[in-house]
Design a protein around this motif. Structure first.
Motif, PDB file in Angstrom:
ATOM      1  N   LYS A  48       0.828  -1.229   0.228  1.00  0.00           N
ATOM      2  CA  LYS A  48       0.023   0.067   0.056  1.00  0.00           C
ATOM      3  C   LYS A  48       0.811   1.278  -0.159  1.00  0.00           C
ATOM      4  O   LYS A  48       1.548   1.463   0.970  1.00  0.00           O
ATOM      5  N   GLU A  49       0.838   1.917  -1.195  1.00  0.00           N
ATOM      6  CA  GLU A  49       1.613   3.296  -1.141  1.00  0.00           C
ATOM      7  C   GLU A  49       1.331   4.084   0.074  1.00  0.00           C
ATOM      8  O   GLU A  49       0.185   4.464   0.248  1.00  0.00           O
ATOM      9  N   GLY A  50       2.460   4.563   0.571  1.00  0.00           N
ATOM     10  CA  GLY A  50       2.575   5.772   1.327  1.00  0.00           C
ATOM     11  C   GLY A  50       2.039   4.986   2.859  1.00  0.00           C
ATOM     12  O   GLY A  50       2.062   5.897   3.754  1.00  0.00           O
ATOM     13  N   LYS A  51       1.825   3.729   2.936  1.00  0.00           N
ATOM     14  CA  LYS A  51       1.525   3.159   4.254  1.00  0.00           C
ATOM     15  C   LYS A  51       2.720   2.399   4.909  1.00  0.00           C
ATOM     16  O   LYS A  51       3.161   1.299   3.978  1.00  0.00           O
ATOM     17  N   SER A  52       2.970   2.441   6.055  1.00  0.00           N
ATOM     18  CA  SER A  52       4.411   1.534   6.660  1.00  0.00           C
ATOM     19  C   SER A  52       3.391   0.121   6.830  1.00  0.00           C
ATOM     20  O   SER A  52       2.192   0.091   7.205  1.00  0.00           O
ATOM     21  N   THR A  53       4.194  -0.731   6.816  1.00  0.00           N
ATOM     22  CA  THR A  53       3.940  -2.276   7.189  1.00  0.00           C
ATOM     23  C   THR A  53       3.714  -2.463   8.540  1.00  0.00           C
ATOM     24  O   THR A  53       2.843  -3.492   8.975  1.00  0.00           O
ATOM     25  N   ASN A  54       4.007  -1.420   9.372  1.00  0.00           N
ATOM     26  CA  ASN A  54       3.662  -1.629  10.598  1.00  0.00           C
ATOM     27  C   ASN A  54       2.098  -1.444  11.222  1.00  0.00           C
ATOM     28  O   ASN A  54       1.717  -1.842  12.138  1.00  0.00           O
ATOM     29  N   VAL A  55       1.613  -0.816  10.108  1.00  0.00           N
ATOM     30  CA  VAL A  55       0.195  -0.691  10.097  1.00  0.00           C
ATOM     31  C   VAL A  55      -0.492  -2.005  10.379  1.00  0.00           C
ATOM     32  O   VAL A  55      -1.457  -2.399  11.036  1.00  0.00           O
ATOM     33  N   GLU A  56       0.170  -3.132   9.484  1.00  0.00           N
ATOM     34  CA  GLU A  56      -0.393  -4.482   9.410  1.00  0.00           C
ATOM     35  C   GLU A  56       0.069  -5.099  10.899  1.00  0.00           C
ATOM     36  O   GLU A  56      -0.942  -5.913  11.225  1.00  0.00           O
ATOM     37  N   ALA A  57       1.284  -4.915  11.307  1.00  0.00           N
ATOM     38  CA  ALA A  57       1.681  -5.306  12.594  1.00  0.00           C
ATOM     39  C   ALA A  57       0.620  -5.120  13.760  1.00  0.00           C
ATOM     40  O   ALA A  57       0.302  -5.886  14.610  1.00  0.00           O
ATOM     41  N   ILE A  58       0.409  -3.723  13.666  1.00  0.00           N
ATOM     42  CA  ILE A  58      -0.627  -3.098  14.681  1.00  0.00           C
ATOM     43  C   ILE A  58      -1.945  -3.731  14.617  1.00  0.00           C
ATOM     44  O   ILE A  58      -2.565  -4.141  15.655  1.00  0.00           O
ATOM     45  N   SER A  59      -2.331  -3.911  13.485  1.00  0.00           N
ATOM     46  CA  SER A  59      -3.698  -4.378  13.155  1.00  0.00           C
ATOM     47  C   SER A  59      -3.825  -5.967  13.672  1.00  0.00           C
ATOM     48  O   SER A  59      -4.600  -6.307  14.252  1.00  0.00           O
TER      49      SER A  59
END
Length: 284
Positions: A48-59
């Motif tokens: 996802k352009e502009g989004k860190s993969t940490n968003v997935e980790a937090i989710s």
């Protein structure tokens, strides 16, 4: 410190609450057998352009804490980490995604991060890390080291800062609290280092036996009430400071009410103590 045992494991298999499947947190850190830290690790490249993969980790952390998932693992956890090779964020159980925070270290010098990142492992340590993995993983790691010093990332700083044994125990004992309304709360780095500076100042006397004063400045909504609660908790826990007294001076009644509720909700005062303390102040 020496009386504690520290271990970690990868891909810990945890059965969900309904017994219908398993989850595998990437890394779980144990202190005396209790899983105090859960880490979700992602690749640095995001779809996802502009989004860190940490968003997935937090989710994933938030999903895994749901009642039909593996909340029994998180019942013991004090720190949750989201890392992706470059960046790192931390929180605690029940933290909403918007409140996950970066850590900025103020006590460990950058040279120490560099030293630890490039510390040469013994053959025994290398075998422990790579013998259960494909041989290519070990070859790739050794090729990275052969190319020169590795660059320290924010992920490295987060892990070294929070997961050093003495810091982890400090964060658990002094800088995590249970609030009746907000749930479990872990201090931001500003609160941690501010309170450490306060404790040092309180313990420092000049030749006449006097202490120096000081100011910790907060912006509106930056957590000054919780800073007061964390400090009071530290004063209670640290034996050499247990006889200290805290006097709070405010300039408006609604702030007195807010602070008294925060202290009571955070467990520093019982409701009975809160009423007695404020009644005494009103009678002065």
């Amino acid at each position: 410190m020496d009386n504690n045992q520290f271990h970690f494991t990868e891909e810990l298999v945890v059965q969900n609450a309904e017994g219908t499947g398993n989850r595998r947190p990437d890394i779980v850190c144990f202190v005396n057998g209790l899983p105090l830290v859960v880490v979700e690790a992602k690749r640095p490249d995001s779809n996802k352009e502009g989004k860190s993969t940490n968003v997935e980790a937090i989710s994933q952390h938030i999903r895994n804490q749901k009642q039909d998932e593996i909340p029994h693992l998180y019942a013991y956890s004090q720190l949750l980490l989201a890392i992706n090779g470059h960046e790192g964020l931390y929180a605690t159980c029940g933290t909403q995604d918007k409140f996950w925070a970066k850590w900025k270290e103020e006590q460990i010098p950058e040279a120490e991060f560099v030293r630890l990142k490039n510390h040469k492992l013994s053959d025994e340590e290398l075998n422990a890390l790579f013998n259960h993995r494909p041989a290519k993983d070990k070859t790739d790691y050794q090729s990275l080291l052969a190319a020169g010093d590795l660059t320290v990332t924010d992920q490295d700083r987060l892990i070294v800062s929070l997961l050093r044994p003495e810091r982890l125990l400090d964060m658990t004992r002094l800088f995590t609290l249970f609030d009746k309304k907000a749930g479990k709360i872990v201090a931001r780095y500003q609160q941690v280092f501010g309170i450490k500076a306060l404790i040092e100042r309180i313990n420092t006397f000049d030749d006449t036996g006097a202490r120096e004063g000081g100011v910790i400045w907060h912006t509106t909504g930056s957590g000054k009430s919780f800073t007061m609660v964390f400090l009071s908790k530290a004063l209670i826990w640290l034996e050499e400071l247990a006889q200290c007294r805290v006097i709070i001076v405010t300039d408006r009644v609604d702030l007195e009410d807010q602070l008294s509720r925060t202290f009571a909700s955070g467990g520093v005062l019982t409701d009975r103590d809160k009423k007695m303390q404020w009644q005494r102040l009103e009678s002065v």
